[in-house]
Motif scaffolding. Structure first.
Motif, PDB file in Angstrom:
ATOM      1  N   LEU A  35      28.332  -9.364 -12.807  1.00 26.01           N
ATOM      2  CA  LEU A  35      28.677  -7.943 -12.730  1.00 26.01           C
ATOM      3  C   LEU A  35      27.651  -7.169 -13.556  1.00 26.01           C
ATOM      4  CD1 LEU A  35      32.327  -8.492 -13.952  1.00 26.01           C
ATOM      5  CD2 LEU A  35      31.792  -7.954 -11.599  1.00 26.01           C
ATOM      6  N   ALA A  36      27.270  -5.987 -13.088  1.00 22.82           N
ATOM      7  CA  ALA A  36      26.334  -5.156 -13.853  1.00 22.82           C
ATOM      8  C   ALA A  36      26.840  -3.723 -13.883  1.00 22.82           C
ATOM      9  CB  ALA A  36      24.936  -5.228 -13.254  1.00 22.82           C
ATOM     10  N   PRO A  37      27.922  -3.477 -14.636  1.00 20.24           N
ATOM     11  CA  PRO A  37      28.461  -2.116 -14.723  1.00 20.24           C
ATOM     12  C   PRO A  37      27.600  -1.241 -15.621  1.00 20.24           C
ATOM     13  CG  PRO A  37      29.794  -3.641 -16.032  1.00 20.24           C
ATOM     14  CD  PRO A  37      28.684  -4.446 -15.439  1.00 20.24           C
ATOM     15  N   GLY A  38      27.506   0.025 -15.302  1.00 19.53           N
ATOM     16  CA  GLY A  38      26.730   0.950 -16.132  1.00 19.53           C
ATOM     17  C   GLY A  38      27.480   1.357 -17.387  1.00 19.53           C
ATOM     18  N   TRP A  39      26.812   2.128 -18.216  1.00 14.59           N
ATOM     19  CA  TRP A  39      27.433   2.699 -19.409  1.00 14.59           C
ATOM     20  C   TRP A  39      28.359   3.844 -19.004  1.00 14.59           C
ATOM     21  CZ3 TRP A  39      24.194   3.467 -24.460  1.00 14.59           C
ATOM     22  CH2 TRP A  39      23.645   2.237 -24.857  1.00 14.59           C
ATOM     23  N   PRO A  40      29.254   4.251 -19.890  1.00 12.48           N
ATOM     24  CA  PRO A  40      30.085   5.419 -19.579  1.00 12.48           C
ATOM     25  C   PRO A  40      29.195   6.642 -19.323  1.00 12.48           C
ATOM     26  CG  PRO A  40      30.284   4.800 -21.911  1.00 12.48           C
ATOM     27  CD  PRO A  40      29.547   3.698 -21.235  1.00 12.48           C
ATOM     28  N   GLY A  41      29.485   7.351 -18.240  1.00 11.40           N
ATOM     29  CA  GLY A  41      28.701   8.530 -17.888  1.00 11.40           C
ATOM     30  C   GLY A  41      27.577   8.273 -16.919  1.00 11.40           C
ATOM     31  N   ASP A  42      27.165   7.007 -16.767  1.00 15.21           N
ATOM     32  CA  ASP A  42      26.126   6.691 -15.785  1.00 15.21           C
ATOM     33  C   ASP A  42      26.645   6.942 -14.375  1.00 15.21           C
ATOM     34  OD1 ASP A  42      24.610   5.807 -17.881  1.00 15.21           O
ATOM     35  OD2 ASP A  42      24.526   3.701 -17.264  1.00 15.21           O
ATOM     36  N   SER A  43      25.786   7.410 -13.510  1.00 11.76           N
ATOM     37  CA  SER A  43      26.124   7.528 -12.083  1.00 11.76           C
ATOM     38  C   SER A  43      25.755   6.234 -11.367  1.00 11.76           C
ATOM     39  CB  SER A  43      25.386   8.716 -11.466  1.00 11.76           C
ATOM     40  OG  SER A  43      25.773   9.923 -12.099  1.00 11.76           O
ATOM     41  N   ASP A  44      26.174   6.114 -10.112  1.00 10.44           N
ATOM     42  CA  ASP A  44      25.987   4.860  -9.375  1.00 10.44           C
ATOM     43  C   ASP A  44      24.538   4.565  -9.024  1.00 10.44           C
ATOM     44  OD1 ASP A  44      28.673   4.333  -9.464  1.00 10.44           O
ATOM     45  OD2 ASP A  44      29.096   5.115  -7.451  1.00 10.44           O
ATOM     46  N   THR A  45      23.710   5.607  -8.962  1.00 14.04           N
ATOM     47  CA  THR A  45      22.314   5.415  -8.591  1.00 14.04           C
ATOM     48  C   THR A  45      21.389   6.019  -9.649  1.00 14.04           C
ATOM     49  OG1 THR A  45      22.129   7.495  -7.375  1.00 14.04           O
ATOM     50  CG2 THR A  45      22.913   5.560  -6.142  1.00 14.04           C
ATOM     51  N   VAL A  46      20.134   5.597  -9.612  1.00 15.51           N
ATOM     52  CA  VAL A  46      19.123   6.157 -10.509  1.00 15.51           C
ATOM     53  C   VAL A  46      18.989   7.658 -10.279  1.00 15.51           C
ATOM     54  CG1 VAL A  46      16.647   6.160 -11.044  1.00 15.51           C
ATOM     55  CG2 VAL A  46      17.855   3.987 -10.738  1.00 15.51           C
ATOM     56  N   ASP A  54      24.007  15.416 -18.327  1.00 16.00           N
ATOM     57  CA  ASP A  54      25.080  15.847 -19.226  1.00 16.00           C
ATOM     58  C   ASP A  54      26.224  14.840 -19.291  1.00 16.00           C
ATOM     59  OD1 ASP A  54      23.666  18.083 -19.841  1.00 16.00           O
ATOM     60  OD2 ASP A  54      24.820  19.451 -18.576  1.00 16.00           O
ATOM     61  N   SER A  55      26.465  14.121 -18.186  1.00 17.48           N
ATOM     62  CA  SER A  55      27.555  13.135 -18.199  1.00 17.48           C
ATOM     63  C   SER A  55      27.174  11.897 -19.010  1.00 17.48           C
ATOM     64  CB  SER A  55      27.929  12.722 -16.769  1.00 17.48           C
ATOM     65  OG  SER A  55      26.902  11.955 -16.176  1.00 17.48           O
ATOM     66  N   ILE A  56      25.859  11.673 -19.168  1.00 13.49           N
ATOM     67  CA  ILE A  56      25.356  10.531 -19.947  1.00 13.49           C
ATOM     68  C   ILE A  56      25.357  10.845 -21.438  1.00 13.49           C
ATOM     69  CG2 ILE A  56      23.234   9.193 -20.396  1.00 13.49           C
ATOM     70  CD1 ILE A  56      22.633   9.407 -17.380  1.00 13.49           C
ATOM     71  N   PRO A 169      17.880   9.136 -17.892  1.00  9.88           N
ATOM     72  CA  PRO A 169      18.106   9.687 -19.239  1.00  9.88           C
ATOM     73  C   PRO A 169      19.018   8.771 -20.051  1.00  9.88           C
ATOM     74  CG  PRO A 169      18.505  11.339 -17.525  1.00  9.88           C
ATOM     75  CD  PRO A 169      18.378  10.022 -16.834  1.00  9.88           C
ATOM     76  N   ALA A 170      18.898   8.874 -21.363  1.00 12.05           N
ATOM     77  CA  ALA A 170      19.719   8.045 -22.250  1.00 12.05           C
ATOM     78  C   ALA A 170      20.347   8.906 -23.332  1.00 12.05           C
ATOM     79  CB  ALA A 170      18.869   6.951 -22.889  1.00 12.05           C
ATOM     80  N   PRO A 171      21.551   8.564 -23.778  1.00  7.80           N
ATOM     81  CA  PRO A 171      22.154   9.315 -24.890  1.00  7.80           C
ATOM     82  C   PRO A 171      21.385   9.068 -26.181  1.00  7.80           C
ATOM     83  CG  PRO A 171      23.466   7.366 -24.398  1.00  7.80           C
ATOM     84  CD  PRO A 171      22.408   7.451 -23.332  1.00  7.80           C
ATOM     85  N   GLY A 172      21.176  10.114 -26.960  1.00  8.02           N
ATOM     86  CA  GLY A 172      20.497   9.955 -28.236  1.00  8.02           C
ATOM     87  C   GLY A 172      21.381   9.355 -29.312  1.00  8.02           C
ATOM     88  N   LYS A 173      22.700   9.518 -29.178  1.00 11.88           N
ATOM     89  CA  LYS A 173      23.629   9.146 -30.251  1.00 11.88           C
ATOM     90  C   LYS A 173      23.487   7.696 -30.733  1.00 11.88           C
ATOM     91  CE  LYS A 173      27.692  11.002 -30.764  1.00 11.88           C
ATOM     92  NZ  LYS A 173      29.114  11.408 -30.576  1.00 11.88           N
ATOM     93  N   PRO A 174      23.376   6.681 -29.856  1.00 10.22           N
ATOM     94  CA  PRO A 174      23.272   5.306 -30.375  1.00 10.22           C
ATOM     95  C   PRO A 174      22.075   5.097 -31.298  1.00 10.22           C
ATOM     96  CG  PRO A 174      23.814   5.268 -28.045  1.00 10.22           C
ATOM     97  CD  PRO A 174      23.477   6.689 -28.384  1.00 10.22           C
ATOM     98  N   LEU A 175      20.960   5.764 -31.007  1.00  9.06           N
ATOM     99  CA  LEU A 175      19.784   5.623 -31.867  1.00  9.06           C
ATOM    100  C   LEU A 175      20.024   6.233 -33.241  1.00  9.06           C
ATOM    101  CD1 LEU A 175      16.924   6.283 -29.314  1.00  9.06           C
ATOM    102  CD2 LEU A 175      17.175   4.233 -30.721  1.00  9.06           C
ATOM    103  N   PHE A 176      20.664   7.394 -33.293  1.00  5.10           N
ATOM    104  CA  PHE A 176      20.993   8.009 -34.584  1.00  5.10           C
ATOM    105  C   PHE A 176      21.977   7.133 -35.354  1.00  5.10           C
ATOM    106  CE2 PHE A 176      19.220  11.735 -32.478  1.00  5.10           C
ATOM    107  CZ  PHE A 176      18.560  12.381 -33.512  1.00  5.10           C
ATOM    108  N   GLU A 177      22.933   6.528 -34.654  1.00  5.13           N
ATOM    109  CA  GLU A 177      23.912   5.657 -35.315  1.00  5.13           C
ATOM    110  C   GLU A 177      23.237   4.417 -35.887  1.00  5.13           C
ATOM    111  OE1 GLU A 177      28.002   6.679 -32.843  1.00  5.13           O
ATOM    112  OE2 GLU A 177      26.631   5.167 -32.030  1.00  5.13           O
ATOM    113  N   ALA A 178      22.328   3.826 -35.117  1.00  7.68           N
ATOM    114  CA  ALA A 178      21.629   2.629 -35.589  1.00  7.68           C
ATOM    115  C   ALA A 178      20.725   2.954 -36.776  1.00  7.68           C
ATOM    116  CB  ALA A 178      20.816   2.015 -34.456  1.00  7.68           C
ATOM    117  N   ALA A 179      20.081   4.126 -36.724  1.00  8.81           N
ATOM    118  CA  ALA A 179      19.177   4.520 -37.807  1.00  8.81           C
ATOM    119  C   ALA A 179      19.918   4.715 -39.126  1.00  8.81           C
ATOM    120  CB  ALA A 179      18.438   5.798 -37.419  1.00  8.81           C
ATOM    121  N   ALA A 180      21.170   5.150 -39.055  1.00  9.70           N
ATOM    122  CA  ALA A 180      21.968   5.414 -40.257  1.00  9.70           C
ATOM    123  C   ALA A 180      22.844   4.226 -40.657  1.00  9.70           C
ATOM    124  CB  ALA A 180      22.853   6.639 -40.029  1.00  9.70           C
ATOM    125  N   ALA A 181      22.740   3.115 -39.933  1.00  8.36           N
ATOM    126  CA  ALA A 181      23.690   2.008 -40.094  1.00  8.36           C
ATOM    127  C   ALA A 181      23.759   1.463 -41.511  1.00  8.36           C
ATOM    128  CB  ALA A 181      23.336   0.878 -39.126  1.00  8.36           C
TER     129      ALA A 181
END
Length: 265
Positions: A35-46, A54-56, A169-181
């Motif tokens: 199975l290869a499900p996308g992240w929350p907010g991803d659409s079915d196609t590129v 905005d949904s991502i 497009p990718a959400p910026g939030k995970p990178l900020f979270e990892a940087a502050a970990a």
């Protein structure tokens, strides 16, 4: 008749879930249920994902972990997880929570406790970090930025083709979270690395990776030193961050399959 073992493929930032399609076909042929499900907010196609950034946007590490936890809870047995980049971090978190039978983390984003921050990694993520407001936005790469962050070990032509085919497009939030970990005791980038009862883990690294350099993966391996659970590492010296999607993907996939066979999985 035995039920095929499910394998969940987890993509990282800037790649669409369908970039796993060749892996999905290979693992299905090998007798797994992929199975290869996308992240929350991803659409079915590129194309749809690019059209709806905005949904991502604004999905953090905990959101993604919860999303995949729900998918896992809908399965009859524990799956094998194969994650790339931030998907590799997510796979490690889920494995540490005993939600998976095993995990393969490929060029995985840094978890809490990992200290090295090579300059190439900073340059790769600069499109996000150059604006603090990107914490709540989705950020797209240019073809040139993708070439540096992903496609530096393949030709410019191949890198550009991969960008056109798979980049979203990718959400910026995970990178900020990892940087502050390492400054946050309750960081979502924290992984239960001392879990003795978890399934086996394989860390894969590309020697030419700008985004997750070898130093990050080797430091990740050290985080598991207090657990006797199987933790292996495999180096591909000539590969970069595109190693799951470029013309050399099959070598990485076959290595993953061989390792799973060694673990009787």
């Amino acid at each position: 008749m035995t039920t095929p073992t499910p394998v969940i493929f987890i993509h990282g930032l800037w790649l669409h879930a369908t970039s796993w399609n060749p892996w999905v076909e290979l693992f299905r042929e090998a007798g797994y249920e992929p199975l290869a499900p996308g992240w929350p907010g991803d659409s079915d196609t590129v194309e749809a994902s690019r059209a709806n950034p905005d949904s991502i946007a604004d999905h953090g590490i905990d959101d993604v972990v919860e999303h995949y936890t729900k998918i896992i809870n809908g399965l009859a047995v524990k799956p094998i997880l194969i994650g790339h980049s931030f998907g590799g971090m997510i796979a490690q978190k889920l494995l540490g929570q005993d939600l998976a039978a095993a995990a393969v983390a490929i060029d995985a984003a840094q978890i809490k406790g990992v200290l090295p921050l090579p300059l190439s990694a900073l340059r790769s993520t600069l499109p996000v970090f150059k604006n603090p407001a990107n914490n709540h936005r989705a950020v797209s790469l240019t073809a040139e930025q993708f070439r540096y962050a992903f496609g530096n070990a393949v030709s410019e032509e191949e890198s550009d083709a991969l960008f056109e085919r798979w980049a979203i497009p990718a959400p910026g939030k995970p990178l900020f979270e990892a940087a502050a970990a390492n400054f946050n005791p309750h960081s979502p980038a924290k992984v239960a690395t001392d879990n003795e009862m978890r399934g086996p883990l394989l860390l894969i690294m590309g020697g030419k990776d700008h985004t997750v350099p070898e130093a990050v993966t080797r430091a990740t391996l050290k985080q598991y030193r207090h657990s006797h659970a199987v933790t292996d590492i495999k180096d591909f010296p000539d590969k970069a961050h595109s190693l799951t999607i470029d013309s050399g993907w099959r070598e990485v996939a076959d290595t993953s399959l061989s390792w799973l066979k060694e673990q009787a999985l």
